[in-house]
Design an enzyme around this catalytic site. Structure first.
Site, PDB file in Angstrom:
ATOM      1  CB  CYS A 111     -42.958   3.975 -34.958  1.00 40.87           C
ATOM      2  SG  CYS A 111     -42.069   2.682 -34.086  1.00 40.87           S
ATOM      3  CG  HIS A 112     -45.645   0.461 -32.527  1.00 39.22           C
ATOM      4  ND1 HIS A 112     -44.272   0.583 -32.503  1.00 39.22           N
ATOM      5  CD2 HIS A 112     -45.903  -0.854 -32.344  1.00 39.22           C
ATOM      6  CE1 HIS A 112     -43.727  -0.600 -32.306  1.00 39.22           C
ATOM      7  NE2 HIS A 112     -44.691  -1.495 -32.208  1.00 39.22           N
TER       8      HIS A 112
END
Length: 186
Positions: A111-112
């Protein structure tokens, strides 16, 4: 059979980690016999994020300034919008991440989470994925970004979001079992 018996994995996180991106990979690693250690710049506990709000806290096993990459066989970087943004401001955390690449050890980021890879300056020339909003940052750091549920590049495993966790966990276990990769460099 335990695929990760005698494998010690660091999970680097701080407040605002995406709950499922830490707990589900941790469970998958432990199911395969890995010893999993929660590392953070914080003491005692860190608080997760779930469905747009704060969620449960988890216990921190060691502060990042008390350990080194040599203590572990692999590294997991969960996402969450807040978590990597706070971590990348902490040079001890950034250097901890970079050390895994210098030691050719496998790393998984979802994800991030790949924002930490940008800060550690280990993305140039690598193929990876992330949450869509991180795409341009990765491309600007020299990475080749692709929109796939899981991407493996010489011991670096990346995925886009919680919906990719089944594929991410499977590849993470596989790469962590393989151990060091010559192509995994800083």
């Amino acid at each position: 059979m335990s695929l990760l018996k005698d494998v010690r994995v660091a999970i680097l996180a701080t407040n605002g980690f995406e709950e499922s991106e830490l707990t589900e990979p941790k469970r998958a690693l432990e199911k395969e016999g890995a010893e999993v250690v929660i590392i953070s710049p914080e003491n005692d506990q860190i608080k997760g994020w779930k469905n747009g709000d704060w969620s449960d806290s988890i216990k921190v096993d060691a502060r990042v300034d008390q350990v080194s990459a040599s203590d572990f066989d692999a590294l997991l970087l969960p996402g969450g919008v807040i978590n990597p943004d706070l971590l990348r401001r902490d040079m001890t955390s950034v250097n901890f991440v970079k050390s895994f690449f210098e030691d050719h050890k496998p790393v998984a980021a979802i994800c991030h989470g790949p924002q930490m890879l940008i800060e550690a300056e280990v993305t140039n020339g690598r193929t990876l994925t992330s949450f869509a909003s991180v795409r341009k940052d990765l491309e600007n750091s020299g990475a080749h970004w692709v929109d796939e549920e899981v991407v493996v590049d010489s011991g670096l495993v990346t995925s886009r979001s919680p919906k990719d966790l089944p594929a991410f966990n499977k590849k993470m276990v596989e790469e962590f079992r393989e151990g060091k990769h010559a192509g995994q460099t800083a």
